[in-house]
Every structure is written in C-alpha cells, then in structure tokens.
Enzyme design. Structure first.
Site, PDB file in Angstrom:
ATOM      1  N   TYR A   1       0.829  -1.212   0.000  1.00  0.00           N
ATOM      2  CA  TYR A   1       0.000   0.000   0.000  1.00  0.00           C
ATOM      3  C   TYR A   1       0.863   1.261   0.000  1.00  0.00           C
ATOM      4  O   TYR A   1       0.474   2.280  -0.555  1.00  0.00           O
ATOM      5  CB  TYR A   1      -0.915   0.028   1.230  1.00  0.00           C
ATOM      6  CG  TYR A   1      -2.238  -0.654   1.002  1.00  0.00           C
ATOM      7  CD1 TYR A   1      -2.294  -2.007   0.703  1.00  0.00           C
ATOM      8  CD2 TYR A   1      -3.436   0.053   1.089  1.00  0.00           C
ATOM      9  CE1 TYR A   1      -3.501  -2.643   0.499  1.00  0.00           C
ATOM     10  CE2 TYR A   1      -4.651  -0.580   0.892  1.00  0.00           C
ATOM     11  CZ  TYR A   1      -4.681  -1.920   0.590  1.00  0.00           C
ATOM     12  OH  TYR A   1      -5.886  -2.538   0.394  1.00  0.00           O
TER      13      TYR A   1
ATOM     14  N   LYS B   1       3.012 -15.262   1.842  1.00  0.00           N
ATOM     15  CA  LYS B   1       3.357 -16.072   0.665  1.00  0.00           C
ATOM     16  C   LYS B   1       4.869 -16.251   0.640  1.00  0.00           C
ATOM     17  O   LYS B   1       5.566 -15.720  -0.225  1.00  0.00           O
ATOM     18  CB  LYS B   1       2.857 -15.375  -0.604  1.00  0.00           C
ATOM     19  CG  LYS B   1       1.364 -15.518  -0.843  1.00  0.00           C
ATOM     20  CD  LYS B   1       0.965 -16.896  -1.378  1.00  0.00           C
ATOM     21  CE  LYS B   1       1.419 -17.080  -2.821  1.00  0.00           C
ATOM     22  NZ  LYS B   1       1.070 -18.454  -3.311  1.00  0.00           N
TER      23      LYS B   1
ATOM     24  N   ASP C   1      -2.918 -17.854   0.110  1.00  0.00           N
ATOM     25  CA  ASP C   1      -3.935 -18.365  -0.823  1.00  0.00           C
ATOM     26  C   ASP C   1      -4.671 -19.553  -0.203  1.00  0.00           C
ATOM     27  O   ASP C   1      -5.907 -19.640  -0.256  1.00  0.00           O
ATOM     28  CB  ASP C   1      -3.314 -18.728  -2.180  1.00  0.00           C
ATOM     29  CG  ASP C   1      -2.133 -19.698  -2.067  1.00  0.00           C
ATOM     30  OD1 ASP C   1      -1.577 -19.853  -0.955  1.00  0.00           O
ATOM     31  OD2 ASP C   1      -1.773 -20.301  -3.097  1.00  0.00           O
TER      32      ASP C   1
ATOM     33  N   ASP D   1      -6.527  -7.116   3.428  1.00  0.00           N
ATOM     34  CA  ASP D   1      -7.633  -6.470   2.723  1.00  0.00           C
ATOM     35  C   ASP D   1      -8.524  -7.522   2.082  1.00  0.00           C
ATOM     36  O   ASP D   1      -9.750  -7.511   2.235  1.00  0.00           O
ATOM     37  CB  ASP D   1      -7.050  -5.520   1.658  1.00  0.00           C
ATOM     38  CG  ASP D   1      -8.134  -4.764   0.916  1.00  0.00           C
ATOM     39  OD1 ASP D   1      -9.086  -4.299   1.570  1.00  0.00           O
ATOM     40  OD2 ASP D   1      -8.025  -4.646  -0.325  1.00  0.00           O
TER      41      ASP D   1
ATOM     42  N   ASP E   1     -12.373  -9.186   3.463  1.00  0.00           N
ATOM     43  CA  ASP E   1     -13.613  -9.155   2.679  1.00  0.00           C
ATOM     44  C   ASP E   1     -14.245 -10.549   2.617  1.00  0.00           C
ATOM     45  O   ASP E   1     -15.469 -10.698   2.703  1.00  0.00           O
ATOM     46  CB  ASP E   1     -13.365  -8.645   1.242  1.00  0.00           C
ATOM     47  CG  ASP E   1     -13.658  -7.155   1.089  1.00  0.00           C
ATOM     48  OD1 ASP E   1     -13.535  -6.431   2.098  1.00  0.00           O
ATOM     49  OD2 ASP E   1     -14.017  -6.721  -0.019  1.00  0.00           O
TER      50      ASP E   1
HETATM   51  C1  IPM Z   1     -10.543  -1.440   3.242  1.00  0.00           C
HETATM   52  C2  IPM Z   1     -10.740  -0.775   1.914  1.00  0.00           C
HETATM   53  C3  IPM Z   1      -9.587   0.187   1.660  1.00  0.00           C
HETATM   54  C4  IPM Z   1      -8.327  -0.645   1.562  1.00  0.00           C
HETATM   55  C5  IPM Z   1      -9.764   1.084   0.428  1.00  0.00           C
HETATM   56  C6  IPM Z   1     -11.034   1.890   0.492  1.00  0.00           C
HETATM   57  C7  IPM Z   1      -8.574   1.971   0.213  1.00  0.00           C
HETATM   58  O1  IPM Z   1     -10.896  -1.716   0.918  1.00  0.00           O
HETATM   59  O2  IPM Z   1     -10.401  -0.740   4.252  1.00  0.00           O
HETATM   60  O3  IPM Z   1     -10.556  -2.678   3.281  1.00  0.00           O
HETATM   61  O4  IPM Z   1      -7.974  -1.157   0.490  1.00  0.00           O
HETATM   62  O5  IPM Z   1      -7.652  -0.776   2.582  1.00  0.00           O
HETATM   63 MG    MG Z   2     -10.985  -3.717   1.623  1.00  0.00          MG
END
Ligand code: IPM
Ligand code: MG
Length: 367
Positions: free
Chosen positions: A142, A193, A226, A250, A254
């Site tokens: 990042y 990884k 993975d 990240d 999700d």
């Molecule tokens: C998160 C989001 C952010 C990230 C974006 C909005 C920059 O996806 O907080 O998970 O990638 O960290």
């Molecule tokens: Mg995210």
C-alpha cells in the site's frame, strides 16, 4: 469528568446515513448516561475533494490527530472516478492511516445467530463463527516505494508497486495479534506467501521469533495466504486470530466479512501504538463495507457495521466495556427480533430502513 473527544468523518455514499445512526447513540449516551462525548465533524473522500480539492484537508487531518478517536464512514463513488490519483477519495483514508500511524487493523468477523442462514455458506459451517483478522495497515504494498508508472519509451509503460516490510513492523503487528489471542482462544494463524515473496519469508521468520521470545503460551500456526483464503471458505471456524499483511488482510477480511452474511455487518478498529507517556493510542473506527454508491441516499443502507464500529471505539479507546457489551447485545437482540435491512433480509423477517434499524438498536440499548 474529562470529555471524550470524537472526530466524525462520515465521508461519501452511505457513510453519512450510517453515521447519523451513531450520532443518535452518542446523543443518547451524553443525555442519559453523562458519557461526556464531544463531537466535531469533517470531510473526507470525494466530498472533501469537492470542497477543498484534497481527499482530506490539513485542518481536518489536524483534528483527526488531536481527537481521542475518529469515527470514519466510507469514501468513494463513481462521481470521482476521473479525479487525479493523488486526490482520489481513498487517499483521504490512507492518509489518516499513515499520518496517525494506525498500524494495527482489527477486523472481527462474528456470525450473529440470527443471521446464520443468510450466509452464502452452509449454516453449520458458519454458525457460532468468531474470528479476528489482524491486518497490518501502514506498510506493505500500500505504501512501499517506488510506486509509479514509468514510460519505457518504446510504446510500453511499467506499473510498479513495492511490497516491503521491516522487522519492527512485523514484530509490532504480530505482538498485537498474540496479545489479543490471549483474550480469546489463544491461537494465531499467520498468513503470507513465503513460497514466492521475500517479504513473506521475513514475515514468517519474525512472527516465529516474536512468538518464541514473548508469546510461547499462544498456539501459533502458519498458512500460505492463498490456502488461507481457501480454508476461510472451507472451514472458517478452525481460526481464532489471523495475522497478515496489508494487502492479504484487505482481501481475506472481505472474504471473512461475507461469511457472516453481509459486508454490512463488519466493524473495524485501526489502532496506533500506545503513547509512551499517556498510554493513549490513536484510533480510527470504520465499517469494512465501502460507500455503496448504488444504494446511497435511499435510506436502505445497513448501519450495523458503523454502530458496531462505535462499540469497538467504546471498548478500545474509552475502556467503556459495559457500554460496548450492551451495544453489541442490542444489535444481536434486534436481529433476533427479525428486523433486517435489505442486504440481510430473509423469509419471515421484517425489512426496515436505515433509520428504523438505528432506532431499534438504540431502543434495545436503552432497555
Ligand atoms: C478497506 C478498503 C480500503 C483498503 C480502500 C477503500 C482503500 O478496501 O479498508 O478494506 O484497500 O484498505
Ligand atoms: Mg478492503
């Protein structure tokens, strides 16, 4: 009592709608429980770009730095797809994380019993799920340099991002994971990884060394990231705490979010290191969901992740454990009653709006 200062950054899309529900709870706690919260509010993301040409202004950044805690909504939307990369909405969030040195991102994924059948996975796979992803938040790809697109002069360009981690960054995030594990089932799984990335080799080494030196009582395992993603979908309840880098965190968070039925359910806390003198740590609390521009402004967004993020704020920034427990119990109680926003709607339940959900949770909290 000293005031507790909150800086609110509702942002774009459904951020302001979700934040409005938290504001009601703050108001109630001030009026009825003498909680002593002071609030100030700023702009972040696309709305800040529209107002100042920046994803967050220096003045708002200063307020965020000075507050006891920042509550953050969401940023982004198609309206800002074409703005320059440096001032895109996400840059506001990334600046907060970087300037406030919020290296530890806590993303709990809990399956509320009432929602066990709204996950895309089988009910028995996720029933009772309670995992915590600890994501490194200020390093890795990042922020690594160089980060650029260069012109190779032969009609080709080259896009470069840099994945980079220093020992201290891995040490401090793994220490957070081990410490939190001690308050839970005492198990940490580290994901990287190492089979293709040098940063993964170092990650694995440092986590192992930190464990050996300081946390030998915690059970530690390692998984390739993975395979970790696959196992999260296959048998998520095998995990207690997962510690991983910024990019894998990240993606894995999700996945973990969706296990619980909806992205609209997942809160997060982003914490800095405790100050050497005061013991206070900078902190920002935000829902994991994004700005959901497709449903913004319709009053149908799920405010639960935002409210649960405020519960984390009560717990981690103000040590208001009883209030945090009560607020989380209020969320569970409202779900038990069959009240649902559209994203978690299922047969036999009652679909309600964003404000109705906020009101119901506040009523349950108020008892
Ligand atoms: C998160 C989001 C952010 C990230 C974006 C909005 C920059 O996806 O907080 O998970 O990638 O960290
Ligand atoms: Mg995210």
């Amino acid at each position: 009592m000293a005031t507790r200062s909150l800086f609110l950054l509702p942002g774009d899309g459904i951020g302001p709608e979700a934040m409005a529900e938290v504001r009601k709870i703050i108001g109630f706690m001030n009026d009825k429980e003498a909680a002593g919260f002071s609030t100030d509010e700023g702009l972040v993301g696309g709305c800040a770009y529209d107002a100042h040409g920046q994803a967050i202004s220096d003045a708002d950044m200063e307020k965020a730095m000075a507050a006891d805690a920042v509550l953050f909504g969401a940023v982004g939307g198609p309206k800002w797809d074409a703005v320059p990369y440096e001032v895109r909405p996400e840059a506001g969030l990334l600046r907060c994380r970087k300037d406030m040195e919020l290296f530890a991102n806590l993303r709990p994924a809990i399956c509320y019993p009432a929602l066990a059948n709204s996950s895309s996975l089988k009910q028995d796979v996720i029933e009772g799920l309670d995992i915590l992803i600890v994501r490194e938040l200020t390093g890795g790809v990042y922020f690594g340099e160089p980060k650029e697109i260069i012109d190779l002069g032969n009609g080709q360009k080259r896009g470069i991002d840099t994945q980079v981690y220093d020992t201290y960054e891995i040490e401090r995030i793994s220490a957070v994971a081990f410490e939190l594990a001690r308050t839970r089932k005492n198990e940490v799984c580290s994901m990287e990884k190492r089979n293709v990335m040098k940063s993964g080799v170092l990650w694995n080494e440092v986590v192992t060394a930190t464990h050996k030196a300081r946390f030998p009582d915690v059970k530690l395992s390692h998984m390739l990231a993975d395979a970790g993603g696959m196992q999260l979908v296959r048998r998520p309840k095998q995990f207690d705490v997962i510690v991983t880098d910024n990019l894998f965190g990240d993606m894995l968070s999700d996945i973990a979010a969706m296990l619980t039925g909806s992205l609209g359910m997942l809160p997060s806390a982003s914490l800095g290191a405790p100050d050497a003198k005061t013991g206070k740590r900078k902190a920002l609390y935000e829902p994991v969901h994004g700005s959901a521009p497709d449903i913004a402004g319709q009053g149908i967004a799920n405010p639960i992740a935002m409210i649960a993020s405020f519960a984390m704020c009560l717990r981690y920034s103000f040590n208001m454990v009883a209030e945090a427990d009560r607020l989380e119990a209020a969320i569970a109680a409202v779900l038990d009653k069959g009240l649902r926003t559209g994203d978690i709607m299922s047969d036999g339940c009652k679909q309600i709006s964003t404000t109705e959900m906020g009101d119901a949770i506040l009523a349950a909290y108020a008892g």
